[in-house]
Design an enzyme around this catalytic site. Structure first.
Site, PDB file in Angstrom:
ATOM      1  N   GLY A   7       0.881  -1.172   0.000  1.00  0.00           N
ATOM      2  CA  GLY A   7       0.000   0.000   0.000  1.00  0.00           C
ATOM      3  C   GLY A   7       0.915   1.217   0.000  1.00  0.00           C
ATOM      4  CB  VAL A  11      -0.479   5.103   6.010  1.00  0.00           C
ATOM      5  CG1 VAL A  11       0.264   4.448   7.170  1.00  0.00           C
ATOM      6  CG2 VAL A  11      -1.703   5.852   6.534  1.00  0.00           C
ATOM      7  N   GLY A  12       1.521   4.488   3.689  1.00  0.00           N
ATOM      8  CA  GLY A  12       2.617   3.631   3.211  1.00  0.00           C
ATOM      9  C   GLY A  12       3.802   4.435   2.725  1.00  0.00           C
ATOM     10  CG  ASP A  31      -0.754   1.182  -4.256  1.00  0.00           C
ATOM     11  OD1 ASP A  31      -0.848   1.661  -3.119  1.00  0.00           O
ATOM     12  OD2 ASP A  31      -1.734   1.066  -5.034  1.00  0.00           O
ATOM     13  CB  VAL A 116      -1.254   0.022   9.089  1.00  0.00           C
ATOM     14  CG1 VAL A 116      -1.633   1.471   9.357  1.00  0.00           C
ATOM     15  CG2 VAL A 116       0.167  -0.239   9.586  1.00  0.00           C
ATOM     16  CB  THR A 117      -5.544  -2.488   6.571  1.00  0.00           C
ATOM     17  OG1 THR A 117      -4.441  -2.424   5.681  1.00  0.00           O
ATOM     18  CG2 THR A 117      -6.841  -2.332   5.796  1.00  0.00           C
ATOM     19  CG  HIS A 173      -6.786   2.053  16.179  1.00  0.00           C
ATOM     20  ND1 HIS A 173      -6.348   3.181  16.812  1.00  0.00           N
ATOM     21  CD2 HIS A 173      -6.714   2.325  14.849  1.00  0.00           C
ATOM     22  CE1 HIS A 173      -6.014   4.084  15.895  1.00  0.00           C
ATOM     23  NE2 HIS A 173      -6.246   3.593  14.705  1.00  0.00           N
TER      24      HIS A 173
HETATM   25  N1  APR Z   1      -2.274  -4.411  -2.919  1.00  0.00           N
HETATM   26  C1  APR Z   1      -1.509  -3.294  -2.799  1.00  0.00           C
HETATM   27  N2  APR Z   1      -2.025  -2.070  -2.551  1.00  0.00           N
HETATM   28  C2  APR Z   1      -3.345  -1.966  -2.455  1.00  0.00           C
HETATM   29  C3  APR Z   1      -4.218  -3.079  -2.561  1.00  0.00           C
HETATM   30  C4  APR Z   1      -3.614  -4.343  -2.831  1.00  0.00           C
HETATM   31  N3  APR Z   1      -4.349  -5.445  -2.967  1.00  0.00           N
HETATM   32  N4  APR Z   1      -5.485  -2.642  -2.411  1.00  0.00           N
HETATM   33  C5  APR Z   1      -5.430  -1.314  -2.183  1.00  0.00           C
HETATM   34  N5  APR Z   1      -4.143  -0.905  -2.215  1.00  0.00           N
HETATM   35  C6  APR Z   1      -3.594   0.443  -2.031  1.00  0.00           C
HETATM   36  C7  APR Z   1      -4.414   1.525  -2.742  1.00  0.00           C
HETATM   37  O1  APR Z   1      -4.191   1.505  -4.135  1.00  0.00           O
HETATM   38  C8  APR Z   1      -3.916   2.795  -2.061  1.00  0.00           C
HETATM   39  O2  APR Z   1      -2.837   3.389  -2.778  1.00  0.00           O
HETATM   40  O3  APR Z   1      -3.624   0.868  -0.692  1.00  0.00           O
HETATM   41  C9  APR Z   1      -3.393   2.278  -0.706  1.00  0.00           C
HETATM   42  C10 APR Z   1      -4.081   2.941   0.472  1.00  0.00           C
HETATM   43  O4  APR Z   1      -3.660   4.244   0.500  1.00  0.00           O
HETATM   44  P1  APR Z   1      -4.585   5.484   0.884  1.00  0.00           P
HETATM   45  O5  APR Z   1      -5.887   5.365   0.175  1.00  0.00           O
HETATM   46  O6  APR Z   1      -3.775   6.719   0.719  1.00  0.00           O
HETATM   47  O7  APR Z   1      -4.888   5.224   2.429  1.00  0.00           O
HETATM   48  P2  APR Z   1      -3.953   5.574   3.682  1.00  0.00           P
HETATM   49  O8  APR Z   1      -4.305   6.913   4.196  1.00  0.00           O
HETATM   50  O9  APR Z   1      -2.548   5.275   3.344  1.00  0.00           O
HETATM   51  O10 APR Z   1      -4.520   4.507   4.742  1.00  0.00           O
HETATM   52  C11 APR Z   1      -4.289   3.127   4.544  1.00  0.00           C
HETATM   53  O11 APR Z   1      -4.370   2.687   6.896  1.00  0.00           O
HETATM   54  O12 APR Z   1      -4.974   4.016   8.693  1.00  0.00           O
HETATM   55  C12 APR Z   1      -5.388   3.008   7.813  1.00  0.00           C
HETATM   56  O13 APR Z   1      -7.792   3.315   7.627  1.00  0.00           O
HETATM   57  C13 APR Z   1      -6.572   3.439   6.960  1.00  0.00           C
HETATM   58  O14 APR Z   1      -7.069   1.267   6.124  1.00  0.00           O
HETATM   59  C14 APR Z   1      -6.447   2.495   5.806  1.00  0.00           C
HETATM   60  C15 APR Z   1      -4.932   2.316   5.656  1.00  0.00           C
END
Ligand code: APR
Length: 309
Positions: A7, A11-12, A31, A116-117, A173
């Site tokens: 991801g 966050v990532g 990603d 973290v998800t 959480h």
């Molecule tokens: N494999 C890789 N990446 C993926 C997949 C997958 N199967 N499915 C979704 N993603 C990626 C998305 O494409 C996106 O870029 O995960 C990323 C999530 O990033 P953001 O939407 O920016 O979310 P973010 O703010 O980083 O939060 C991520 O952390 O705090 C928790 O609730 C929040 O569950 C969420 C996670």
């Protein structure tokens, strides 16, 4: 150390930046969105010259690249929109997590996995079950962030440095989190000496709602600056075998009177992941609150089992 971050969203990618800047190890950022992880990796490479620091980062759509990782951070998934609870993300994020964990099982069978998800505690439990890894190697980042939020609010209220405040946050959480005013200290002196019960309660409530406050203001997405630092602290504690006491969503097998659930508790974190679960001596009403938090998680786990088996 090879650190895989799955991801490459807010966050990532920020976690990748912090891990590199702390020189913890090489990073692979993954990603599914075409070009996203590669772009973020190139951007991060470009700051190396400014930092005068050599490091290795690779961005990719291929999850195979996490092969042999020592530590994996899963941030893949959807984020909350205003009006949504973390729990509303359950089914969709469970699907994403399942696919990822099945790959982790074969690609990085020795890794320590930080989830973290959201909804965090449920996703951690799910990741544990799907990977089949031992519970010391799969845990979730949540309550250490909540503790930092509580400390910040106490610091503002009392006009005392965050450096002098210590606290514990237990539980899920989410709305069931339990910031422990009674076990909060300022240079060893109980918070109760500084603030009356009503004021502490108000700070507890604001801590619980802090994530939502940020989601509402952002309008699209959730907090990522402080979360990425909380993750990096965990990665560092593992990589450098720091033996630090950090709150994580851990699998309990009788500790705190709870079984077969992942929930936030203080743990000693070192090279093998969770090396010890610290059992605090809770008062009856605190035990009761932790139990209610666990019961609500159990309900969500049952819902998930109905949908995903
Ligand atoms: N494999 C890789 N990446 C993926 C997949 C997958 N199967 N499915 C979704 N993603 C990626 C998305 O494409 C996106 O870029 O995960 C990323 C999530 O990033 P953001 O939407 O920016 O979310 P973010 O703010 O980083 O939060 C991520 O952390 O705090 C928790 O609730 C929040 O569950 C969420 C996670």
């Amino acid at each position: 150390m090879k650190i895989g971050i799955i991801g490459a969203g807010q966050v990532g990618s920020l976690t990748a930046m912090r891990v590199l800047q702390e020189a913890i190890g090489e990073v692979v950022l993954v990603d599914i969105i075409k070009g996203l992880a590669q772009a973020r990796a190139l951007d991060l490479e470009d700051q190396a010259g400014l930092l005068k620091q050599d490091y290795q980062i690779k961005g990719t759509e291929q999850i195979e690249e996490i092969q042999g990782s020592d530590i994996l951070v899963i941030t893949a998934g959807l984020t909350r929109k205003p009006g949504m609870k973390r729990e509303d993300l359950l089914t969709k994020n469970a699907e994403i997590l399942k696919e990822i964990c099945l790959r982790i099982r074969t690609l990085a069978a020795e890794a320590i996995v930080i989830v973290v998800t959201n909804p965090l505690d449920i996703m951690t439990y799910y990741a544990l079950k799907i990977t089949g890894f031992s519970p010391n190697r799969v845990f979730g980042m949540g309550v250490s962030l909540d503790a930092s939020r509580f400390i910040n609010l106490i610091s503002k209220e009392l006009n005392i440095s965050v450096a002098d405040i210590d606290t514990y946050v237990l539980g899920s959480h989410g709305e069931g989190m339990l910031p422990l005013g009674r076990l909060t200290t300022i240079r060893g002196i109980s918070l109760e000496e500084f603030l009356d019960e009503g004021k502490i309660e108000r700070l507890v409530k604001r801590t619980i709602e802090r994530g939502k406050e940020i989601v509402d203001l952002l309008g699209n997405g959730s907090a990522y600056l402080a979360p990425s630092l909380a993750i990096t602290n965990l990665v560092k504690a593992i990589a450098k075998n720091e033996k630090r006491i950090i709150g994580v969503s851990a699998y309990l097998d009788g500790e705190y009177g709870l079984r077969d659930i992942c929930i936030g508790v203080p743990c000693r974190i070192g090279r093998s992941g969770i090396e010890d679960i610290i059992e605090l001596d809770l008062q009856p009403q605190e035990k009761q609150a932790l139990l209610s938090s666990a019961l609500s998680l159990r309900e969500q786990l049952n819902n998930l089992k109905q949908c995903h088996g």
